[in-house]
Design an enzyme around this catalytic site. Structure first.
Site, PDB file in Angstrom:
ATOM      1  N   ASN A 128      47.662  62.100  32.359  1.00 18.44           N
ATOM      2  CA  ASN A 128      48.746  63.057  32.528  1.00 18.44           C
ATOM      3  C   ASN A 128      49.993  62.434  33.160  1.00 18.44           C
ATOM      4  O   ASN A 128      51.053  63.043  33.159  1.00 18.44           O
ATOM      5  CB  ASN A 128      48.251  64.217  33.399  1.00 18.44           C
ATOM      6  CG  ASN A 128      49.311  65.273  33.624  1.00 18.44           C
ATOM      7  OD1 ASN A 128      49.766  65.924  32.686  1.00 18.44           O
ATOM      8  ND2 ASN A 128      49.731  65.443  34.877  1.00 18.44           N
ATOM      9  N   TYR A 194      62.611  59.018  27.660  1.00 18.51           N
ATOM     10  CA  TYR A 194      61.422  59.864  27.720  1.00 18.51           C
ATOM     11  C   TYR A 194      60.896  60.163  26.312  1.00 18.51           C
ATOM     12  O   TYR A 194      59.685  60.130  26.068  1.00 18.51           O
ATOM     13  CB  TYR A 194      61.763  61.158  28.446  1.00 18.51           C
ATOM     14  CG  TYR A 194      60.583  62.048  28.753  1.00 18.51           C
ATOM     15  CD1 TYR A 194      59.598  61.656  29.657  1.00 18.51           C
ATOM     16  CD2 TYR A 194      60.454  63.297  28.152  1.00 18.51           C
ATOM     17  CE1 TYR A 194      58.517  62.474  29.948  1.00 18.51           C
ATOM     18  CE2 TYR A 194      59.389  64.132  28.441  1.00 18.51           C
ATOM     19  CZ  TYR A 194      58.421  63.716  29.335  1.00 18.51           C
ATOM     20  OH  TYR A 194      57.351  64.533  29.612  1.00 18.51           O
ATOM     21  N   LYS A 198      57.230  59.167  24.897  1.00 21.85           N
ATOM     22  CA  LYS A 198      56.265  60.153  24.414  1.00 21.85           C
ATOM     23  C   LYS A 198      55.930  59.944  22.939  1.00 21.85           C
ATOM     24  O   LYS A 198      54.777  60.160  22.519  1.00 21.85           O
ATOM     25  CB  LYS A 198      56.799  61.560  24.649  1.00 21.85           C
ATOM     26  CG  LYS A 198      56.812  61.975  26.123  1.00 21.85           C
ATOM     27  CD  LYS A 198      55.430  61.931  26.752  1.00 21.85           C
ATOM     28  CE  LYS A 198      55.402  62.566  28.137  1.00 21.85           C
ATOM     29  NZ  LYS A 198      54.049  62.524  28.744  1.00 21.85           N
ATOM     30  N   ALA A 227      56.260  73.825  29.931  1.00 25.51           N
ATOM     31  CA  ALA A 227      55.279  74.437  30.834  1.00 25.51           C
ATOM     32  C   ALA A 227      55.922  74.572  32.205  1.00 25.51           C
ATOM     33  O   ALA A 227      56.337  73.576  32.804  1.00 25.51           O
ATOM     34  CB  ALA A 227      54.013  73.593  30.909  1.00 25.51           C
TER      35      ALA A 227
END
Length: 286
Positions: A128, A194, A198, A227
């Site tokens: 994570n 980023y 990813k 989220a």
């Protein structure tokens, strides 16, 4: 990213408005899903698992789903200690271990997996750990680029490599779940580092899955859109959060536990024929 120029309070499209940008009514958060023993007797290691967010949610979820033990890690000593204390009090001290782990350090990654050995060794690895940030490509420094890539992509690689080797040596038909992002597929201003990281996690997941399939090890990833948790709210402007939320079909961000549920599914025997997959945990409209 372009903010809606003609936001509406309802769900109906007005003349001249792009339907993709119309405001969506916020759907209610569903009830928390009761556990079903999906990870019974498994030993699970989770990186970036202290504090708030997806890592903390998945650590709690795997214990609820019957894991024999969880080893949680993070780089923040106080948060790790607090998370350990809370989970041990609720689920039993004999089911929880913790350690500091910076995924840019190979020795710390190995020490993290060592912490699973007293419980019988690693069954599930949930990667994570990641780092974001915002900078336009014209102003992004080498240091900003390298730092995000080293934690988010190379850190995941280190953990996948280490976990795979442990599972192969032990003869464990284990599972690895990586945390990717829809930004790996879709453009967003200021997110070149980023997004590249990813997208790399997605490609790493697919290729690693083929490398270890002969050992019965599965490697998959979850790709969340938005989220919501306190840390994200702290570092993100209300304006940007509103724009991101309005990209979601349900008119709301996901709860971290909703993403954790998908991770648990991928780690469980219910996903026994899934490997090399990147599951979009998102209500975001394409």
């Amino acid at each position: 990213m372009t903010a809606p120029t003609n936001p509406q309070s309802g769900a109906h499209t007005v003349a001249g408005e792009d339907p993709a940008l119309r405001r969506r009514p916020q759907q209610p958060v569903p009830d928390y899903v009761a556990p079903h023993g999906l990870l019974a007797d498994k030993v699970v290691v989770v990186t970036a698992a202290a504090g708030a967010g997806i890592g903390a949610a998945v650590t709690r979820r795997v214990l609820e789903e019957g894991a024999r033990a969880v080893v949680l890690s993070d780089t923040h000593e106080r948060r790790v200690a607090e998370a350990h204390e809370t989970l041990a009090a609720e689920f039993g001290a004999d089911r929880v271990a913790s350690t500091l782990c910076d995924v840019t350090d190979e020795a710390q990654v190995q020490a993290l997996l060592d912490a699973a050995e007293p419980f019988g060794g690693l069954d599930v690895m949930i990667n994570n750990a990641g780092l974001g940030g915002t900078a336009p490509i014209t102003e992004m420094t080498d240091e900003q680029w390298t730092r995000v890539l080293d934690i988010t992509l190379t850190g995941t690689f280190r953990c996948v490599r280490a976990a795979s080797n442990r599972m192969i040596a032990a003869g464990t038909r284990g599972t690895i779940v990586n945390n990717a992002s829809v930004i790996g597929w879709r453009a967003q201003e200021g997110q070149a580092h980023y997004a590249a990281a990813k997208a790399g996690v997605m490609a790493l997941t697919r290729c690693a899955a083929l490398d270890v399939a002969e050992h019965g090890i599965r490697v998959n990833a979850v790709s969340p859109s938005l989220a919501m948790h306190p840390f994200l709210a702290k570092v993100t402007s209300d304006e940007l959060l509103d724009v991101l939320t309005q990209r979601e079909a349900f008119g709301r961000a996901a709860e971290p536990w909703e993403i954790a549920n998908v991770m648990v599914f991928l780690a469980s025997d219910y996903a026994s024929y899934l490997t090399g997959e990147v599951i979009s945990a998102s209500s975001q409209r394409a």
